[in-house]
Design a protein around this motif. Structure first.
Motif, mmCIF file in Angstrom:
data_model
loop_
_atom_site.group_PDB
_atom_site.id
_atom_site.type_symbol
_atom_site.label_atom_id
_atom_site.label_comp_id
_atom_site.label_asym_id
_atom_site.label_seq_id
_atom_site.Cartn_x
_atom_site.Cartn_y
_atom_site.Cartn_z
ATOM 1 N N ALA A 1 1.123 -1.348 0.166
ATOM 2 C CA ALA A 1 0.168 -0.261 0.106
ATOM 3 C C ALA A 1 1.019 1.328 -0.112
ATOM 4 C CB ALA A 1 -0.746 -0.039 1.129
ATOM 5 N N ALA A 2 1.712 1.512 1.336
ATOM 6 C CA ALA A 2 3.273 3.219 0.755
ATOM 7 C C ALA A 2 3.231 2.515 -1.144
ATOM 8 C CB ALA A 2 3.883 2.800 1.910
ATOM 9 N N ALA A 3 3.829 1.617 -0.691
ATOM 10 C CA ALA A 3 4.770 1.647 -2.552
ATOM 11 C C ALA A 3 3.705 2.109 -3.209
ATOM 12 C CB ALA A 3 5.511 -0.138 -3.088
ATOM 13 N N LEU A 4 2.259 1.550 -3.522
ATOM 14 C CA LEU A 4 1.572 1.922 -4.009
ATOM 15 C C LEU A 4 1.241 3.555 -4.326
ATOM 16 C CD1 LEU A 4 -0.765 1.268 -6.628
ATOM 17 C CD2 LEU A 4 -2.706 1.064 -4.591
ATOM 18 N N ALA A 5 1.010 3.854 -2.799
ATOM 19 C CA ALA A 5 0.754 5.672 -2.800
ATOM 20 C C ALA A 5 1.710 6.615 -3.359
ATOM 21 C CB ALA A 5 0.690 5.621 -1.398
ATOM 22 N N ALA A 6 3.025 5.645 -3.342
ATOM 23 C CA ALA A 6 4.511 6.440 -4.202
ATOM 24 C C ALA A 6 4.176 6.465 -5.751
ATOM 25 C CB ALA A 6 5.779 5.905 -2.833
ATOM 26 N N PHE B 1 -0.015 5.721 -8.877
ATOM 27 C CA PHE B 1 -1.788 5.336 -8.950
ATOM 28 C C PHE B 1 -2.195 6.016 -7.426
ATOM 29 C CE2 PHE B 1 0.466 2.771 -12.588
ATOM 30 C CZ PHE B 1 0.027 3.099 -12.868
ATOM 31 N N GLY B 2 -1.368 6.446 -6.481
ATOM 32 C CA GLY B 2 -1.377 7.023 -5.218
ATOM 33 C C GLY B 2 -2.566 7.188 -5.334
ATOM 34 N N ALA B 3 -3.586 8.077 -5.078
ATOM 35 C CA ALA B 3 -5.262 8.285 -5.185
ATOM 36 C C ALA B 3 -6.087 7.277 -5.570
ATOM 37 C CB ALA B 3 -5.527 9.454 -6.222
ATOM 38 N N LEU B 4 -5.684 6.299 -5.745
ATOM 39 C CA LEU B 4 -6.599 4.804 -6.048
ATOM 40 C C LEU B 4 -6.099 4.320 -4.287
ATOM 41 C CD1 LEU B 4 -5.791 3.647 -9.390
ATOM 42 C CD2 LEU B 4 -7.280 4.958 -8.597
ATOM 43 N N ASP B 5 -7.673 3.293 -4.298
ATOM 44 C CA ASP B 5 -7.248 2.658 -2.975
ATOM 45 C C ASP B 5 -6.430 0.999 -3.297
ATOM 46 O OD1 ASP B 5 -8.701 0.071 -1.318
ATOM 47 O OD2 ASP B 5 -8.716 1.779 0.034
#
Length: 459
Positions: free
Chosen positions: A74-79, A82-86
């Motif tokens: 989740a932390a990697a995705l947020a960076a 696509f960080g705005a996505l759940d």
């Protein structure tokens, strides 16, 4: 880029082979935990997996298995862009379906099943259908749903056919193919290898079990799964359905049969000729009473019938009891009733024995001194409590039969399952010696017993 475009781009990015095992593992964790959590372990990662994950996680991965927690993903995705996505949204778009927990999937599946069962309860008012459907709703009994657990249209159609069959069970004996033709428009529609036929048998077994709960003599084997064609045949027969009524037969000698007030004269004629009689199930179902040739002094008096396990022993005993007389001229009242079980309980045998018991018979059973013979004796003792006597089945008779056939461990386990109080001592005695003996070894003793009875010595 709007949210929909962002989701599409994320699905394309994570659609690369290097991410497949990670996302599949995260989805499995979600289903198990009902949240995004836990750690996904990738054993023996490929070079592609290692490269993609190092780029996403922005760290150097140690050699060997790769461990990625849901929190780290989740932390990697947020960076990323696509960080705005759940993270759950991303997993669902990657999967192409809603991501729900196993618990929620089971709840939805059962709700769907419950809606179906409630709908069928309204459609099939017959008491048998109501009883089965209510038990299914209450989860007091079970059925094998469609392979994926869902309520597929084909499964619903099969269930409806089974319910139609239950609601139209015949009042008089009827052949199964004829009954299936009426219900399904197909004489094979209720065969045991068809899905509708399997559901029909499950329902009949449930209904019979319900009867046994309130009946005077519950069947101790009622909870066992149906394991043979004979058991299926007996279950159908209980509900007046016949699967094979010609080749399924019982063998007897010295008995008279009645259909209502009328005697079926060919039974008496066979005894008068000193001949055994093979009676197919087709004929047995119209028999209402079976009695000895010489009727008891009073209608409610009990009478004796002698059962043997093996056809060779039956034939030899028949030779012995008919040897010294002109069979055609001798009085048939002297004949001692004999029944042969042919090494197993055919449906026709049960039909004959049921009618004998209902007519006042006491059954004297002699079988082999092996697990199978004792199991047959146990079935008789359990089915007809108080009306079965063991005939020449004592440790002394076992010794007289000259036991010599070794029993392996598999058959000794079967012998250990013989636990009826009347039989258990003999079963333990045989098990201790690990040898089987057979009826043929005590044939002279059996013949002598019948000769004494025929001459009036003994009872």
């Amino acid at each position: 880029m709007d949210r929909e475009e962002l989701l599409t781009a994320a699905a394309a990015y994570f659609g690369r082979p290097g991410f497949h095992r990670l996302l599949a593992g995260l989805a499995a964790k979600y289903r198990s935990l009902n949240r995004l959590g836990g750690v996904v372990v990738l054993n023996d990662p490929t070079a592609e997996e290692r490269a993609e994950l190092e780029a996403l996680l922005r760290r150097r991965l140690a050699p060997g298995a790769i461990r990625v927690s849901a929190r780290e993903f989740a932390a990697a995705l947020a960076a990323t862009k696509f960080g705005a996505l759940d993270p759950k949204e991303v997993l669902e778009r990657w999967l192409g379906s809603e991501l729900i927990s196993n618990q929620e999937r089971r709840r939805r599946r059962w709700r769907c099943r419950a809606m179906l069962l409630e709908r069928l309860t309204a459609r099939f008012p017959h008491p048998f259908c109501q009883k089965w459907l209510q038990a299914l709703l209450a989860k007091e009994t079970n059925i094998r749903w469609a392979p994926d657990g869902n309520v597929a249209p084909a499964f619903v159609a099969d269930l409806e056919l089974a319910l139609q069959a239950i609601s139209r069970l015949p009042d008089e004996y009827q052949r199964l193919p004829v009954f299936a033709q009426k219900v399904c428009g197909d004489p094979h529609g209720l065969d045991s290898d068809r899905d509708a036929g399997k559901l029909f048998l499950v329902a009949l077994r449930f209904l019979r079990n319900e009867e046994a709960k309130t009946g005077p003599d519950p069947d101790p084997d009622n909870d066992r799964p149906l394991s043979s064609a004979e058991e299926v045949g007996e279950l159908l027969y209980h509900f007046r359905l016949l699967r094979d009524d010609v080749l399924n037969f019982a063998t007897c000698y010295g008995l008279a049969a009645y259909a209502g007030a009328s005697e079926l004269i060919y039974w008496r004629a066979a005894a008068a000729a000193g001949a055994p009689l093979n009676i197919p199930l087709r004929e047995l179902v119209r028999v209402t009473a079976v009695r000895p040739l010489a009727a008891p002094a009073r209608p409610d008096d009990l009478f004796d019938v002698y059962l043997v396990e093996n056809s060779g022993v039956f034939s030899a005993l028949l030779d012995a009891v008919t040897a010294d007389r002109n069979a055609a001229a001798a009085p048939t009242g002297a004949a001692r009733p004999l029944v042969c079980l042919h090494g197993q309980f055919k449906l026709a045998s049960w039909a004959l024995l049921d009618r004998l018991i209902a007519s006042g018979a006491v059954l004297h059973y002699s079988g082999d001194f092996d697990p199978e013979g004792l199991q047959m004796a146990q079935k008789l003792l359990c089915r007809y409590p108080g009306r079965v006597r063991l005939w020449r089945m004592t440790p002394a008779d076992y010794a007289a039969a000259r036991p010599a056939a070794p029993l392996d461990e598999r058959r000794l386990k079967k012998l250990a399952a013989v636990d009826h109080p009347v039989l258990a001592p003999l079963a333990k005695y045989i098990a201790a010696r690990r040898l089987a003996a057979y009826q043929e070894g005590i044939l002279p003793l059996l013949a002598a017993d019948l000769a004494c009875l025929a001459s009036g010595v003994g009872g």
